[in-house]
Design a protein around this motif. Structure first.
Motif, PDB file in Angstrom:
ATOM      1  N   ALA A  50       0.825  -1.206   0.000  1.00 25.99           N
ATOM      2  CA  ALA A  50       0.000   0.000   0.000  1.00 25.99           C
ATOM      3  C   ALA A  50       0.861   1.258   0.000  1.00 25.99           C
ATOM      4  CB  ALA A  50      -0.937  -0.007   1.215  1.00 25.99           C
ATOM      5  N   GLN A  51       1.932   1.218   0.769  1.00 23.15           N
ATOM      6  CA  GLN A  51       2.858   2.356   0.771  1.00 23.15           C
ATOM      7  C   GLN A  51       3.493   2.527  -0.610  1.00 23.15           C
ATOM      8  OE1 GLN A  51       5.463   1.198   3.959  1.00 23.15           O
ATOM      9  NE2 GLN A  51       4.138   2.051   5.553  1.00 23.15           N
ATOM     10  N   GLY A  52       3.802   1.400  -1.240  1.00 28.09           N
ATOM     11  CA  GLY A  52       4.345   1.462  -2.595  1.00 28.09           C
ATOM     12  C   GLY A  52       3.357   2.074  -3.577  1.00 28.09           C
ATOM     13  N   MET A  53       2.065   1.782  -3.393  1.00 27.52           N
ATOM     14  CA  MET A  53       1.051   2.373  -4.268  1.00 27.52           C
ATOM     15  C   MET A  53       0.963   3.885  -4.073  1.00 27.52           C
ATOM     16  SD  MET A  53      -0.197   0.267  -6.389  1.00 27.52           S
ATOM     17  CE  MET A  53      -1.357   1.513  -6.978  1.00 27.52           C
ATOM     18  N   THR A  54       1.107   4.335  -2.844  1.00 28.67           N
ATOM     19  CA  THR A  54       1.133   5.781  -2.611  1.00 28.67           C
ATOM     20  C   THR A  54       2.269   6.419  -3.404  1.00 28.67           C
ATOM     21  OG1 THR A  54       0.088   5.733  -0.423  1.00 28.67           O
ATOM     22  CG2 THR A  54       1.603   7.544  -0.852  1.00 28.67           C
ATOM     23  N   LEU A  55       3.430   5.764  -3.406  1.00 31.53           N
ATOM     24  CA  LEU A  55       4.580   6.289  -4.141  1.00 31.53           C
ATOM     25  C   LEU A  55       4.341   6.241  -5.647  1.00 31.53           C
ATOM     26  CD1 LEU A  55       7.435   4.605  -2.059  1.00 31.53           C
ATOM     27  CD2 LEU A  55       6.693   6.993  -1.949  1.00 31.53           C
ATOM     28  N   LYS A  56       3.796   5.114  -6.149  1.00 29.62           N
ATOM     29  CA  LYS A  56       3.512   5.009  -7.587  1.00 29.62           C
ATOM     30  C   LYS A  56       2.562   6.107  -8.039  1.00 29.62           C
ATOM     31  CE  LYS A  56       3.883  -0.015  -7.970  1.00 29.62           C
ATOM     32  NZ  LYS A  56       3.191  -1.253  -8.355  1.00 29.62           N
ATOM     33  N   GLU A  57       1.514   6.323  -7.257  1.00 33.57           N
ATOM     34  CA  GLU A  57       0.568   7.370  -7.606  1.00 33.57           C
ATOM     35  C   GLU A  57       1.259   8.730  -7.624  1.00 33.57           C
ATOM     36  OE1 GLU A  57      -2.716   7.535  -8.321  1.00 33.57           O
ATOM     37  OE2 GLU A  57      -3.189   5.409  -8.250  1.00 33.57           O
ATOM     38  N   ALA A  58       2.007   9.025  -6.582  1.00 33.04           N
ATOM     39  CA  ALA A  58       2.626  10.344  -6.468  1.00 33.04           C
ATOM     40  C   ALA A  58       3.598  10.623  -7.605  1.00 33.04           C
ATOM     41  CB  ALA A  58       3.353  10.462  -5.129  1.00 33.04           C
ATOM     42  N   MET A  59       4.341   9.606  -8.031  1.00 31.46           N
ATOM     43  CA  MET A  59       5.339   9.810  -9.079  1.00 31.46           C
ATOM     44  C   MET A  59       4.710  10.314 -10.374  1.00 31.46           C
ATOM     45  SD  MET A  59       8.297   9.156  -7.748  1.00 31.46           S
ATOM     46  CE  MET A  59       9.446   8.916  -9.107  1.00 31.46           C
ATOM     47  N   HIS A  60       3.437  10.019 -10.577  1.00 32.50           N
ATOM     48  CA  HIS A  60       2.798  10.379 -11.839  1.00 32.50           C
ATOM     49  C   HIS A  60       1.972  11.660 -11.752  1.00 32.50           C
ATOM     50  CE1 HIS A  60       4.006   7.042 -14.391  1.00 32.50           C
ATOM     51  NE2 HIS A  60       3.902   6.272 -13.332  1.00 32.50           N
ATOM     52  N   TYR A  61       2.178  12.431 -10.693  1.00 32.41           N
ATOM     53  CA  TYR A  61       1.456  13.707 -10.603  1.00 32.41           C
ATOM     54  C   TYR A  61       2.049  14.709 -11.579  1.00 32.41           C
ATOM     55  CZ  TYR A  61      -0.286  18.144  -8.850  1.00 32.41           C
ATOM     56  OH  TYR A  61      -0.867  19.373  -8.754  1.00 32.41           O
ATOM     57  N   GLU A  62       1.214  15.206 -12.487  1.00 37.60           N
ATOM     58  CA  GLU A  62       1.617  16.261 -13.410  1.00 37.60           C
ATOM     59  C   GLU A  62       0.554  17.350 -13.386  1.00 37.60           C
ATOM     60  OE1 GLU A  62       3.834  14.940 -17.228  1.00 37.60           O
ATOM     61  OE2 GLU A  62       2.277  13.421 -16.910  1.00 37.60           O
ATOM     62  N   ASP A  63       0.942  18.532 -12.979  1.00 43.10           N
ATOM     63  CA  ASP A  63       0.007  19.644 -12.924  1.00 43.10           C
ATOM     64  C   ASP A  63      -0.533  19.903 -14.330  1.00 43.10           C
ATOM     65  OD1 ASP A  63      -1.465  21.676 -11.860  1.00 43.10           O
ATOM     66  OD2 ASP A  63       0.155  23.150 -11.898  1.00 43.10           O
ATOM     67  N   GLY A  64      -1.830  19.922 -14.450  1.00 38.81           N
ATOM     68  CA  GLY A  64      -2.450  20.118 -15.752  1.00 38.81           C
ATOM     69  C   GLY A  64      -3.110  18.872 -16.297  1.00 38.81           C
ATOM     70  N   ASP A  65      -2.687  17.698 -15.849  1.00 37.53           N
ATOM     71  CA  ASP A  65      -3.349  16.459 -16.247  1.00 37.53           C
ATOM     72  C   ASP A  65      -4.720  16.355 -15.571  1.00 37.53           C
ATOM     73  OD1 ASP A  65      -1.425  15.543 -17.951  1.00 37.53           O
ATOM     74  OD2 ASP A  65      -0.911  13.752 -16.798  1.00 37.53           O
ATOM     75  N   ARG A  66      -5.643  15.687 -16.250  1.00 41.77           N
ATOM     76  CA  ARG A  66      -6.932  15.406 -15.622  1.00 41.77           C
ATOM     77  C   ARG A  66      -6.785  14.381 -14.485  1.00 41.77           C
ATOM     78  NH1 ARG A  66      -8.319  15.506 -21.238  1.00 41.77           N
ATOM     79  NH2 ARG A  66      -9.724  17.226 -21.772  1.00 41.77           N
ATOM     80  N   TYR A  67      -5.848  13.464 -14.668  1.00 40.70           N
ATOM     81  CA  TYR A  67      -5.587  12.448 -13.644  1.00 40.70           C
ATOM     82  C   TYR A  67      -4.870  13.087 -12.466  1.00 40.70           C
ATOM     83  CZ  TYR A  67      -2.666   8.677 -11.581  1.00 40.70           C
ATOM     84  OH  TYR A  67      -2.006   7.826 -10.732  1.00 40.70           O
ATOM     85  N   VAL A  68      -5.568  13.165 -11.348  1.00 43.46           N
ATOM     86  CA  VAL A  68      -4.945  13.568 -10.095  1.00 43.46           C
ATOM     87  C   VAL A  68      -4.645  12.290  -9.318  1.00 43.46           C
ATOM     88  CG1 VAL A  68      -5.218  14.809  -7.920  1.00 43.46           C
ATOM     89  CG2 VAL A  68      -6.168  15.757 -10.036  1.00 43.46           C
ATOM     90  N   PRO A  69      -3.377  11.981  -9.050  1.00 46.45           N
ATOM     91  CA  PRO A  69      -3.058  10.728  -8.370  1.00 46.45           C
ATOM     92  C   PRO A  69      -3.891  10.510  -7.109  1.00 46.45           C
ATOM     93  CG  PRO A  69      -1.054  11.764  -9.137  1.00 46.45           C
ATOM     94  CD  PRO A  69      -2.164  12.745  -9.398  1.00 46.45           C
ATOM     95  N   LEU A  70      -4.316   9.275  -6.935  1.00 40.12           N
ATOM     96  CA  LEU A  70      -5.121   8.898  -5.776  1.00 40.12           C
ATOM     97  C   LEU A  70      -4.197   8.509  -4.627  1.00 40.12           C
ATOM     98  CD1 LEU A  70      -7.691   6.632  -7.662  1.00 40.12           C
ATOM     99  CD2 LEU A  70      -7.658   9.116  -7.453  1.00 40.12           C
ATOM    100  N   GLY A  71      -4.777   8.217  -3.472  1.00 39.04           N
ATOM    101  CA  GLY A  71      -3.988   7.656  -2.391  1.00 39.04           C
ATOM    102  C   GLY A  71      -3.649   6.206  -2.683  1.00 39.04           C
ATOM    103  N   GLY A  72      -2.713   5.648  -1.924  1.00 40.72           N
ATOM    104  CA  GLY A  72      -2.305   4.259  -2.116  1.00 40.72           C
ATOM    105  C   GLY A  72      -3.043   3.313  -1.196  1.00 40.72           C
ATOM    106  N   ALA A  73      -3.357   2.117  -1.711  1.00 42.39           N
ATOM    107  CA  ALA A  73      -4.025   1.083  -0.918  1.00 42.39           C
ATOM    108  C   ALA A  73      -3.617  -0.281  -1.465  1.00 42.39           C
ATOM    109  CB  ALA A  73      -5.535   1.246  -0.972  1.00 42.39           C
ATOM    110  N   LYS A  74      -3.920  -1.322  -0.710  1.00 38.99           N
ATOM    111  CA  LYS A  74      -3.674  -2.685  -1.186  1.00 38.99           C
ATOM    112  C   LYS A  74      -4.513  -3.644  -0.367  1.00 38.99           C
ATOM    113  CE  LYS A  74      -1.043  -4.487  -4.430  1.00 38.99           C
ATOM    114  NZ  LYS A  74      -0.803  -3.870  -5.753  1.00 38.99           N
ATOM    115  N   GLY A  75      -4.962  -4.709  -1.038  1.00 41.38           N
ATOM    116  CA  GLY A  75      -5.650  -5.790  -0.357  1.00 41.38           C
ATOM    117  C   GLY A  75      -4.857  -7.073  -0.506  1.00 41.38           C
ATOM    118  N   GLY A  76      -5.023  -7.980   0.448  1.00 40.93           N
ATOM    119  CA  GLY A  76      -4.332  -9.263   0.379  1.00 40.93           C
ATOM    120  C   GLY A  76      -5.113 -10.337   1.114  1.00 40.93           C
TER     121      GLY A  76
END
Length: 391
Positions: A50-76
């Motif tokens: 889940a922490q890794g997902m937070t990082l993956k999301e954050a890395m793709h933040y680009e101001d101006g994109d419609r996609y605003v990175p979400l928070g990270g989560a994981k199920g197992g």
């Protein structure tokens, strides 16, 4: 990183299997991350993912994109995915997590879980979609549905687009790292561990760039050839579990037990199947100059430190394998139309930029690529927090 926003522990009333959900962070009230199933899955593992997902999301933040990175989560779920009872365990887990899937957690397949099973379970528990929480933050549902239909019906050279985008991103991250290390594609060998959607596509696009794929590992063992394998034939004839059809092997192809995957001489190693597969017990067997993490958390921290000390570069998972997640949301929110052309163009450009930023920071500050990527992600998270504070 800070404490998780929410952690849930579930016990299956029929099999007593344990299931977990960790929401590490919320952005605009929602989070993103897949659901895995494997015997031995733990809360600590899911928390790290889940922490890794937070990082993956954050890395793709680009101001101006419609996609605003979400928070990270994981199920197992701690259960054997090959058990005949696995799907019913999955369905009961989804029923238990229904309120969170409806409002807070956008989810889908991961290791040991197939999306078609998720979709059946979602329908059975009375939900519309495994990503329906994200519908709360879009304005044009019809446009989103049309783009998603395009993306998930597209085929590229005999393989579904959605099975290619993640591995294409890994290949682009690998090629960017190879350029930084002075490793021309035509003179570079690679071994890919795992031949499912991620490993198969990584092998395809590395080979397309001129890299010689000298070893592929599937559930049955290792297939190797120092002169290079026929990746395309093996890719198009593999089974649903990523197993290669051994009848398609050519003269010169050899087979080895799965536990000998690190013995194949190579320059690049792509672990694309399992977490925790390179540790202190086997890191000395790594012969490659570069490891590109297509799986989540395949190299343990102590092993990575030892590898770095002897000159082995690791391109970390939350950069190298982040394209699948980002592609999904670029399509969903409308930054691309879901076509193969726009998908590959966006992934290629973004993965090269992420890799270049990571290596620039590492070189300027004398740190490893992972430390550099963590620093870049922290900067991105600060920007997201500033723009979208948790109220």
């Amino acid at each position: 990183m800070s404490d998780s926003y929410l952690e849930v522990i579930w016990t299956d009333p029929v099999t007593s299997a344990k299931g977990y959900l960790v929401i590490d962070r919320l952005v605009r009230g929602i989070s993103s991350g897949g659901l895995r199933m494997r015997a031995g899955c733990t809360l600590s593992e899911v928390r790290g993912l889940a922490q890794g997902m937070t990082l993956k999301e954050a890395m793709h933040y680009e101001d101006g994109d419609r996609y605003v990175p979400l928070g990270g989560a994981k199920g197992g779920i701690d259960f054997d995915p090959y058990s005949p009872d696995a799907e019913q365990v999955l369905f009961r887990y989804l029923a238990a997590m229904k309120p969170l899937i409806a409002q807070r957690w956008t989810m889908g397949e991961d290791f040991g879980v197939r999306q078609d099973s998720v979709d059946r379970g979602i329908a059975e528990v009375g939900l519309e979609s495994s990503v329906q929480a994200a519908y709360q933050v879009i304005d044009d549902r019809d446009g989103t549905d049309a783009r998603m239909k395009t993306a998930f019906s597209a085929m590229v050279d005999g393989v579904k687009l959605d099975e290619l985008v993640g591995g294409y991103g890994v290949a682009q991250a690998g090629l960017a790292a190879m350029e930084r290390l002075g490793m021309p594609a035509a003179e570079t060998r690679a071994v890919v561990q795992g031949f499912g959607s991620m490993g198969g596509a990584t092998a395809r696009y590395l080979a397309e760039a001129g890299v010689k794929i000298v070893g592929i590992v599937d559930v049955h063992g290792v297939v190797a050839n120092p002169d290079g394998l026929d990746v395309e034939t093996l890719l198009l004839t593999r089974d649903a579990t990523g197993g290669m059809d051994r009848s398609q092997l050519r003269d010169g192809d050899t087979q080895l037990p799965a536990d000998q995957w690190l013995t194949v001489p190579t320059d690049v190693l792509v672990p694309a199947a399992m977490s925790y597969c390179i540790d202190d017990s086997n890191q000395a067997d790594v012969q490659a100059r570069l490891i590109v993490e297509a799986a989540n958390m395949p190299v343990l921290p102590d092993a990575e430190a030892t590898l770095a000390a002897r000159g082995v570069t690791v391109s970390p998972d939350f950069v190298a394998n982040s394209a699948t997640n980002a592609w999904w949301w670029w399509v969903f929110f409308g930054d691309i139309d879901g076509s193969p052309e726009q998908s590959f163009a966006k992934i290629g450009g973004r993965m090269r930029t992420l890799s270049d930023n990571m290596f620039d920071y590492a070189q300027a500050n004398g740190v490893t690529p992972r430390a550099a990527a963590l620093a870049v992600a922290a900067q991105q998270l600060a920007l997201i927090d500033e723009r979208f504070p948790i109220l």
